[in-house]
Design an enzyme around this catalytic site. Structure first.
Site, PDB file in Angstrom:
ATOM      1  N   ASN A 104     -53.358  26.758 -34.467  1.00  0.00           N
ATOM      2  CA  ASN A 104     -53.484  28.197 -34.730  1.00  0.00           C
ATOM      3  C   ASN A 104     -52.077  28.791 -34.718  1.00  0.00           C
ATOM      4  O   ASN A 104     -51.472  28.938 -33.660  1.00  0.00           O
ATOM      5  CB  ASN A 104     -54.362  28.824 -33.626  1.00  0.00           C
ATOM      6  N   TRP A 105     -51.591  29.088 -35.917  1.00  0.00           N
ATOM      7  CA  TRP A 105     -50.214  29.589 -36.035  1.00  0.00           C
ATOM      8  C   TRP A 105     -50.091  31.065 -35.654  1.00  0.00           C
ATOM      9  O   TRP A 105     -48.992  31.592 -35.610  1.00  0.00           O
ATOM     10  CB  TRP A 105     -49.698  29.382 -37.459  1.00  0.00           C
ATOM     11  N   LYS A 106     -51.213  31.734 -35.440  1.00  0.00           N
ATOM     12  CA  LYS A 106     -51.192  33.164 -35.082  1.00  0.00           C
ATOM     13  C   LYS A 106     -50.249  33.927 -36.021  1.00  0.00           C
ATOM     14  O   LYS A 106     -50.242  33.670 -37.210  1.00  0.00           O
ATOM     15  CB  LYS A 106     -50.821  33.312 -33.604  1.00  0.00           C
ATOM     16  N   HIS A 108     -61.474  35.105 -32.342  1.00  0.00           N
ATOM     17  CA  HIS A 108     -60.484  34.611 -31.378  1.00  0.00           C
ATOM     18  C   HIS A 108     -60.330  35.673 -30.282  1.00  0.00           C
ATOM     19  O   HIS A 108     -60.434  36.867 -30.554  1.00  0.00           O
ATOM     20  CB  HIS A 108     -59.149  34.371 -32.088  1.00  0.00           C
ATOM     21  N   GLU A 126     -57.918  36.970 -28.874  1.00  0.00           N
ATOM     22  CA  GLU A 126     -56.929  38.021 -29.138  1.00  0.00           C
ATOM     23  C   GLU A 126     -57.533  39.108 -30.025  1.00  0.00           C
ATOM     24  O   GLU A 126     -57.215  40.286 -29.889  1.00  0.00           O
ATOM     25  CB  GLU A 126     -55.663  37.399 -29.764  1.00  0.00           C
ATOM     26  N   GLU A 164     -62.434  28.762 -25.428  1.00  0.00           N
ATOM     27  CA  GLU A 164     -61.080  29.103 -25.012  1.00  0.00           C
ATOM     28  C   GLU A 164     -61.138  30.109 -23.860  1.00  0.00           C
ATOM     29  O   GLU A 164     -61.292  31.312 -24.103  1.00  0.00           O
ATOM     30  CB  GLU A 164     -60.306  29.726 -26.171  1.00  0.00           C
ATOM     31  N   GLY A 188     -52.079  30.765 -24.026  1.00  0.00           N
ATOM     32  CA  GLY A 188     -50.672  31.166 -24.073  1.00  0.00           C
ATOM     33  C   GLY A 188     -50.058  31.415 -22.707  1.00  0.00           C
ATOM     34  O   GLY A 188     -48.977  31.979 -22.599  1.00  0.00           O
ATOM     35  N   SER A 195     -53.585  26.519 -23.839  1.00  0.00           N
ATOM     36  CA  SER A 195     -52.440  25.756 -23.312  1.00  0.00           C
ATOM     37  C   SER A 195     -52.604  24.241 -23.452  1.00  0.00           C
ATOM     38  O   SER A 195     -52.203  23.477 -22.571  1.00  0.00           O
ATOM     39  CB  SER A 195     -52.166  26.149 -21.859  1.00  0.00           C
ATOM     40  N   GLY A 243     -52.476  26.518 -29.936  1.00  0.00           N
ATOM     41  CA  GLY A 243     -51.614  27.616 -30.388  1.00  0.00           C
ATOM     42  C   GLY A 243     -50.151  27.216 -30.341  1.00  0.00           C
ATOM     43  O   GLY A 243     -49.621  26.598 -31.271  1.00  0.00           O
ATOM     44  N   GLY A 244     -49.492  27.533 -29.234  1.00  0.00           N
ATOM     45  CA  GLY A 244     -48.044  27.316 -29.109  1.00  0.00           C
ATOM     46  C   GLY A 244     -47.587  25.918 -29.500  1.00  0.00           C
ATOM     47  O   GLY A 244     -46.583  25.760 -30.203  1.00  0.00           O
TER      48      GLY A 244
END
Ligand code: PGA
Length: 252
Positions: free
Chosen positions: A9-11, A94, A96, A167, A173, A213, A234-235
């Protein structure tokens, strides 16, 4: 056993030239990994280009999608538009977007349904906040997210096109990942909820990904757990080399 599924997930990261190069690099590095499925969920402005960036076994997904196929919805994109760009599906709800964009279980239900109706994949994201977990509401929260979020699903295509991502919000994150046992228990509970909502046959074929994470150090342990079928990353998905190594490690 279900094929493992790793989704990056490149956000809201990267420029178009970085996205183009990183997608190509990641595709090349994972090309020989044929026993699992890989996807990148990219910002909307890169989808047109990445959808044409073949040949690649890596699927390109959106991060959100509206429920109507067209209309007066400024700033939105539809499943019909995604399909035309060779985009294979989208994340839905998601955390967010639940926290910052007013996403609800009901709006998520409409998005999941729209994607499936267009023959696209929906990765429906669920998960509790720290407060909800600490006050013993985990099961209640997951039950509502699954029951309402999947209430409009067309069962004829759900087995092929639906994926769930668990999640826990507090693990996204933050560097704090859920223990493998906690994650596995939540996945097992989600599998039961899927059976109640969509029937046992669909429930047993839908993949449930863990997110929050995930990195090269912990991915192997998660993926060994009996109810974890993949990861939403993600990251650790931003660097193509590192993400390809993570994918490799997920297969061990
Ligand atoms: P993270 O993000 O891996 O950076 O925790 C996961 C996600 O938000 O999907």
């Amino acid at each position: 056993m279900k094929r493992k599924y790793i989704v990056g997930n490149w956000k809201m990261h990267k420029t178009l030239s970085e996205a183009r190069n990183d997608f190509k690099h990641f595709s090349e590095l994972t090309n020989s990994l044929s026993t699992a499925d890989f996807a990148i969920s990219a910002p909307a402005v890169f989808l047109s280009e990445l959808g044409r960036a073949g040949p690649s076994k890596v699927k390109v997904l959106a991060q959100n999608c509206h429920w109507d196929s067209k209309g007066a919805f400024t700033g939105e994109i539809s499943a019909l538009m995604l399909r035309e760009l060779n985009i294979k599906g989208s994340l839905v709800a998601h955390s967010e977007r639940r926290q910052m964009n007013g996403e609800t279980n009901l709006s998520a239900a409409k998005r999941v349904s729209a994607l499936l109706t267009q023959g696209l994949e929906a990765i429906y994201c669920v998960g509790e906040t720290l407060e909800e977990r600490e006050s013993g509401k985990l099961k209640d929260v997951l039950s509502k997210q699954i029951e309402i979020g999947l209430s409009l699903v067309d069962r004829t295509c759900a087995a092929q096109l639906l994926t769930i991502a668990y999640e826990p919000v507090w693990a996204i994150g933050t560097g704090k990942s859920a223990s493998v046992n906690d994650a596995n228990e939540a996945h097992s509970f989600i599998r039961l909820l899927l059976a109640e909502t969509l029937g046992t046959s669909i429930s047993s074929s839908v993949r449930i990904l863990y997110g929050g994470s995930v990195n090269k150090q912990n991915v192997g342990e998660y993926l060994k757990a009996s109810h974890i079928d993949g990861a939403l990353v993600g990251g650790a998905s931003l660097d193509p080399q590192g993400f390809a190594e993570l994918c490799q490690l997920s297969l061990k």
